[in-house]
Write a protein that holds these residues in place. Structure first.
Motif, mmCIF file in Angstrom:
data_model
loop_
_atom_site.group_PDB
_atom_site.id
_atom_site.type_symbol
_atom_site.label_atom_id
_atom_site.label_comp_id
_atom_site.label_asym_id
_atom_site.label_seq_id
_atom_site.Cartn_x
_atom_site.Cartn_y
_atom_site.Cartn_z
ATOM 1 N N GLY A 206 2.350 14.015 17.299
ATOM 2 C CA GLY A 206 3.332 15.089 17.153
ATOM 3 C C GLY A 206 3.826 15.222 15.729
ATOM 4 O O GLY A 206 3.043 15.284 14.771
ATOM 5 N N SER A 207 5.143 15.211 15.555
ATOM 6 C CA SER A 207 5.745 15.397 14.235
ATOM 7 C C SER A 207 5.455 14.248 13.278
ATOM 8 O O SER A 207 5.624 14.386 12.058
ATOM 9 N N LEU A 208 5.000 13.108 13.805
ATOM 10 C CA LEU A 208 4.683 11.965 12.940
ATOM 11 C C LEU A 208 3.502 12.270 12.016
ATOM 12 O O LEU A 208 3.341 11.631 10.980
ATOM 13 N N LEU A 209 2.674 13.239 12.388
ATOM 14 C CA LEU A 209 1.506 13.580 11.576
ATOM 15 C C LEU A 209 1.878 14.409 10.353
ATOM 16 O O LEU A 209 1.100 14.496 9.400
ATOM 17 N N THR A 210 3.045 15.025 10.379
ATOM 18 C CA THR A 210 3.434 15.899 9.269
ATOM 19 C C THR A 210 4.705 15.454 8.560
ATOM 20 O O THR A 210 5.092 16.063 7.563
ATOM 21 N N SER A 211 5.363 14.413 9.069
ATOM 22 C CA SER A 211 6.619 13.948 8.463
ATOM 23 C C SER A 211 6.397 12.630 7.726
ATOM 24 O O SER A 211 5.641 11.768 8.185
ATOM 25 N N ASP A 212 7.072 12.484 6.601
ATOM 26 C CA ASP A 212 6.988 11.240 5.823
ATOM 27 C C ASP A 212 8.044 10.263 6.325
ATOM 28 O O ASP A 212 9.143 10.153 5.765
ATOM 29 N N VAL A 213 7.722 9.577 7.417
ATOM 30 C CA VAL A 213 8.662 8.609 8.000
ATOM 31 C C VAL A 213 7.991 7.250 8.103
ATOM 32 O O VAL A 213 6.753 7.146 8.116
ATOM 33 N N ASN A 214 8.807 6.223 8.164
ATOM 34 C CA ASN A 214 8.314 4.859 8.352
ATOM 35 C C ASN A 214 8.938 4.268 9.601
ATOM 36 O O ASN A 214 10.145 4.389 9.824
ATOM 37 N N ILE A 215 8.098 3.625 10.422
ATOM 38 C CA ILE A 215 8.565 2.955 11.635
ATOM 39 C C ILE A 215 8.001 1.538 11.624
ATOM 40 O O ILE A 215 6.775 1.350 11.632
ATOM 41 N N GLY A 216 8.876 0.554 11.565
ATOM 42 C CA GLY A 216 8.408 -0.828 11.548
ATOM 43 C C GLY A 216 7.495 -1.131 10.386
ATOM 44 O O GLY A 216 6.440 -1.758 10.559
ATOM 45 N N ASN A 217 7.864 -0.676 9.197
ATOM 46 C CA ASN A 217 7.079 -0.889 7.969
ATOM 47 C C ASN A 217 5.686 -0.261 8.030
ATOM 48 O O ASN A 217 4.768 -0.702 7.340
ATOM 49 N N GLN A 218 5.548 0.747 8.868
ATOM 50 C CA GLN A 218 4.299 1.498 8.950
ATOM 51 C C GLN A 218 4.593 2.984 8.767
ATOM 52 O O GLN A 218 5.696 3.453 9.049
ATOM 53 N N SER A 219 3.582 3.709 8.312
ATOM 54 C CA SER A 219 3.744 5.157 8.273
ATOM 55 C C SER A 219 3.791 5.668 9.711
ATOM 56 O O SER A 219 3.304 5.013 10.635
ATOM 57 N N GLY A 220 4.387 6.840 9.903
ATOM 58 C CA GLY A 220 4.480 7.398 11.248
ATOM 59 C C GLY A 220 3.126 7.558 11.895
ATOM 60 O O GLY A 220 2.958 7.287 13.095
ATOM 61 N N LYS A 221 2.135 7.986 11.114
ATOM 62 C CA LYS A 221 0.777 8.181 11.637
ATOM 63 C C LYS A 221 0.173 6.857 12.093
ATOM 64 O O LYS A 221 -0.409 6.766 13.187
ATOM 65 N N ASP A 222 0.314 5.809 11.270
ATOM 66 C CA ASP A 222 -0.253 4.507 11.632
ATOM 67 C C ASP A 222 0.450 3.919 12.850
ATOM 68 O O ASP A 222 -0.185 3.303 13.716
ATOM 69 N N TRP A 223 1.769 4.101 12.924
ATOM 70 C CA TRP A 223 2.515 3.606 14.085
ATOM 71 C C TRP A 223 2.049 4.301 15.354
ATOM 72 O O TRP A 223 1.850 3.661 16.397
ATOM 73 N N ALA A 224 1.852 5.617 15.279
ATOM 74 C CA ALA A 224 1.384 6.379 16.448
ATOM 75 C C ALA A 224 0.011 5.908 16.890
ATOM 76 O O ALA A 224 -0.252 5.737 18.090
ATOM 77 N N GLU A 225 -0.889 5.680 15.928
ATOM 78 C CA GLU A 225 -2.235 5.213 16.264
ATOM 79 C C GLU A 225 -2.187 3.843 16.937
ATOM 80 O O GLU A 225 -2.918 3.579 17.905
#
Length: 435
Positions: A206-225
């Protein structure tokens, strides 16, 4: 033919897999992971259709289900399907598509004369115009109306594709694979619940693919994957992409349409083209995000006017610039995110902000990058017929009721952001009320 608006790096497409396709008989190239819309934009194609009544030029406005304009006639595996959204159709080798509601071509449409005669064609004019003489109805009026009605062409041939129905039960059904959807699915699955996670797009996040966010020291895209990998490994979880939940009925009965083969040149043997799921869920979590609002101004249906979030998605997901002289028209901070993405890729945008003196971190970031910002300004009208060429802009008074002197500035696209509206369609269909 070169993809003149494709950036050299970036995006989630596979640049090692080049695909050819045809649009209105002309051959173009894209990459695996593109949609028909992103591939056309990469090749500089903005004019894709005509409006229903006045036959005004139509381009791309959104990047997914929010697209109102870009519907095409699709040809696949010897069959044709009308009114497919170019923003939702994945690119495959040999794809063919044509514009609808235009003759003899989308560039030169005889029906566009309606736009110049619009003063004589107000809403509902046919209720009075076609009443007399009565003898004209069957020979003249009805054939004319039938020919003018509709957009695409429905096939009368036998459909050779296979379709399946499936009935399923679960403890929790989740619509949407953004951060809240993934977190909800993971928490429920870890506690032993049987979970079905449905995402209408090919990619999860979702929005993690287009937003520059970090979750648990990971990029949103990597966290989602990582979350999707874990969820797929759990025996009590069913994860489905290309699957849209479109109906919410009594007693938590929901209906989901799964595209099984639409992204392939040909349906695999013993596989269906689509699968319709009937799901009975104990609980439902709707994590379908929000849709960006447009802003009203003159000629805001001109090709080249699009949502700011769509322009950012084309850039970050598909590596495509929607223009090289962008104008970002916004009344909130979201437009600044798009402007910053343009700037990072060597394109200088201009921001028009309706607010007088807004303050936030992202606005400071835009200023530090040297982006030109004009506060208390609006777009009065887009200029250009088949594509945006410039914009009439003006300052606006503090009470938002008066415009200053109108000036014209050059631009090749106008990205608009009128804030966000929650996607509550499913919740509304179930009988819920908003507060």
């Amino acid at each position: 033919m070169t993809q003149a608006f494709r950036i050299e790096n970036g995006g989630l497409i596979d640049r090692n897999k080049k695909l050819s396709f045809k649009f209105n008989g002309k051959k173009y190239f894209g990459y695996e992971g593109d949609t028909l819309a992103s591939a056309l934009l990469a090749n500089g194609v903005h004019l894709v259709g005509r409006s229903f009544k006045y036959h005004r030029p139509r381009g791309f406005f959104g990047a997914g289900v929010d697209e109102p304009y870009a519907v095409v006639q699709l040809y696949r595996n010897g069959e044709t399907e009308p009114n497919i959204k170019a923003t939702e159709q994945e690119l495959f080798e040999g794809l063919e598509a044509k514009s609808v509601n235009c003759w003899p071509s989308v560039n030169f449409d005889i029906g566009a004369i309606n736009n110049f005669l619009k003063i004589f064609l107000p809403a509902g004019f046919y209720y009075k115009t076609f009443m007399w003489p009565k003898s004209f109805w069957y020979r003249i009026y009805e054939p004319f109306i039938r020919k003018a009605a509709g957009l695409g062409v429905a096939s009368i041939d036998h459909d050779k594709e296979r379709y399946e129905h499936k009935y399923e039960y679960c403890d929790l059904l989740i619509a949407g694979s953004g951060p809240s959807g993934l977190a909800g699915a993971y928490a429920a699955a870890k506690n032993g619940a049987k979970v079905i996670l449905a995402e209408d797009k090919p990619r999860f996040g979702g929005s993690l693919l287009t937003s520059d966010v970090n979750i648990g020291n990971q990029s949103g895209k990597d966290w989602a994957e990582g979350m999707i990998t874990e969820l797929k490994a759990m025996p009590n979880v069913v994860v489905k992409n290309r699957s849209q939940i479109f109906g919410y009925y009594d007693h938590n009965m929901l209906v989901m349409s799964e595209k099984v083969s639409d992204h392939l040149p040909k349906t695999k043997k013993y596989h269906p083209n689509k699968r319709l799921w009937y799901i009975r869920a104990k609980e439902v979590l709707i994590s379908s995000g929000s849709i960006e609002r447009p802003i009203v101004f003159g000629n805001n249906d001109t090709p080249g006017v699009m949502l700011s979030s769509a322009a950012k998605e084309y850039l970050k997901v598909y590596g495509v610039l929607v223009g090289r002289k962008p104008l970002v028209f916004t009344n909130n901070d979201s437009g600044y995110e798009t402007a910053i993405e343009f700037k990072k890729h060597g394109v200088d945008p201009i921001i028009l902000d309706t607010r007088k003196n807004p303050k936030s971190e992202i606005i400071d970031e835009a200023k530090n990058l040297g982006i030109h910002i004009k506060n208390s300004y609006v777009v009065a009208a887009a200029q250009g017929y088949k594509k945006v060429k410039s914009a009439d802009i003006a300052s606006i008074s503090d009470d938002k009721k008066q415009l200053g002197k109108i000036e014209n500035i050059q631009c090749d696209c106008i990205c608009v952001s009128g804030f966000w509206t929650p996607t509550i369609h499913l919740a509304s269909q179930s009988g819920n009320k908003t507060k």
